[in-house]
Design an enzyme around this catalytic site. Structure first.
Site, short mmCIF file in Angstrom:
data_model
loop_
_atom_site.label_atom_id
_atom_site.label_comp_id
_atom_site.label_asym_id
_atom_site.label_seq_id
_atom_site.Cartn_x
_atom_site.Cartn_y
_atom_site.Cartn_z
N ILE A 33 -12.07 -35.93 17.55
CA ILE A 33 -11.94 -36.81 18.72
C ILE A 33 -11.99 -38.29 18.34
O ILE A 33 -11.49 -39.14 19.07
CB ILE A 33 -13.05 -36.47 19.74
CG1 ILE A 33 -12.63 -36.89 21.15
CG2 ILE A 33 -14.39 -37.07 19.36
CD1 ILE A 33 -13.52 -36.32 22.25
N ASN A 90 -20.43 -32.30 5.81
CA ASN A 90 -21.73 -32.96 5.87
C ASN A 90 -22.80 -31.95 6.27
O ASN A 90 -22.59 -31.16 7.18
CB ASN A 90 -21.70 -34.09 6.91
CG ASN A 90 -20.67 -35.15 6.58
OD1 ASN A 90 -20.49 -35.51 5.42
ND2 ASN A 90 -19.97 -35.65 7.58
N GLU A 98 -23.68 -34.75 12.19
CA GLU A 98 -23.99 -35.04 13.60
C GLU A 98 -23.99 -33.80 14.46
O GLU A 98 -24.80 -33.67 15.37
CB GLU A 98 -22.95 -36.03 14.17
CG GLU A 98 -23.06 -37.43 13.60
CD GLU A 98 -21.88 -38.30 14.02
OE1 GLU A 98 -21.17 -37.96 14.97
OE2 GLU A 98 -21.68 -39.33 13.36
N HIS A 103 -19.02 -27.22 9.74
CA HIS A 103 -17.62 -27.62 9.87
C HIS A 103 -17.18 -28.36 8.62
O HIS A 103 -17.99 -28.92 7.88
CB HIS A 103 -17.40 -28.51 11.10
CG HIS A 103 -18.30 -29.71 11.14
ND1 HIS A 103 -19.61 -29.64 11.57
CD2 HIS A 103 -18.08 -31.01 10.81
CE1 HIS A 103 -20.15 -30.86 11.51
NE2 HIS A 103 -19.25 -31.70 11.03
P1 5GP Z 1 -20.31 -34.63 11.31
O1 5GP Z 1 -20.81 -36.05 11.27
O2 5GP Z 1 -21.27 -33.71 12.02
O3 5GP Z 1 -19.88 -34.13 9.95
O4 5GP Z 1 -18.96 -34.68 12.14
C1 5GP Z 1 -18.85 -34.37 13.47
C2 5GP Z 1 -17.47 -34.79 13.92
O5 5GP Z 1 -17.23 -34.23 15.20
C3 5GP Z 1 -17.29 -36.30 14.06
O6 5GP Z 1 -16.25 -36.73 13.19
C4 5GP Z 1 -16.93 -36.50 15.54
O7 5GP Z 1 -15.96 -37.49 15.75
C5 5GP Z 1 -16.45 -35.12 15.94
N1 5GP Z 1 -16.67 -34.79 17.34
C6 5GP Z 1 -17.81 -35.01 18.07
N2 5GP Z 1 -17.65 -34.56 19.32
C7 5GP Z 1 -16.39 -34.05 19.40
C8 5GP Z 1 -15.64 -33.44 20.47
O8 5GP Z 1 -16.11 -33.27 21.60
N3 5GP Z 1 -14.38 -33.04 20.17
C9 5GP Z 1 -13.83 -33.20 18.93
N4 5GP Z 1 -12.58 -32.77 18.76
N5 5GP Z 1 -14.51 -33.78 17.91
C10 5GP Z 1 -15.78 -34.20 18.14
#
Ligand code: 5GP
Length: 116
Positions: A33, A90, A98, A103
């Site tokens: 997103i 991550n 986050e 993922h």
């Molecule tokens: P992390 O920091 O956990 O490795 O990455 C989480 C990712 O999820 C971030 O890049 C963030 O932009 C993405 N993300 C968070 N909420 C949503 C959402 O509701 N939809 C989509 N498609 N991506 C999301």
């Protein structure tokens, strides 16, 4: 402990929309997103796993290899094989995770300015 209300669990249940690139019964790949590159796709298994280590320890070698085989299919579908890409996962606080559902990030389409 897995949080059933994390964003990706809601995406898997269809409670939150996403821009899908590939999906089957076991995995989903969809656009981030908040992309940090021209191509920024997230890949998740649909089973409950908090992070990389949880995914590896809870699943069979076949399930694990299928996830990464499909990741490669998606990379080909995105057309970023020739020019290159990054695949990142991550984990936990120090990894900057986050969303607490395992993922991978697939990043490409331009020079990705993330260095390790
Ligand atoms: P992390 O920091 O956990 O490795 O990455 C989480 C990712 O999820 C971030 O890049 C963030 O932009 C993405 N993300 C968070 N909420 C949503 C959402 O509701 N939809 C989509 N498609 N991506 C999301």
């Amino acid at each position: 402990m897995y949080d059933e209300n994390n964003i990706f669990a809601k995406i898997i249940r269809g409670e939150i929309p996403c821009d899908k690139v590939y999906e089957d019964g076991d995995v989903s790949f969809f656009k981030d997103i908040n992309p940090i590159a021209k191509v920024h796709v997230l890949g998740i298994p649909k089973s409950q796993c908090v992070d990389f280590s949880d995914f590896i320890s809870k699943n069979t070698p076949t399930t694990i290899s299928e996830f990464f085989r499909k990741t490669n299919l998606v990379i080909k579908k995105l057309g970023i094989t020739k020019d290159g890409y990054k695949v990142i996962s991550n984990s936990g606080t120090n990894g900057g995770q986050e969303v607490p559902h395992f993922h991978i990030h697939i990043l490409g389409g331009e020079k990705v300015n993330l260095s390790i």
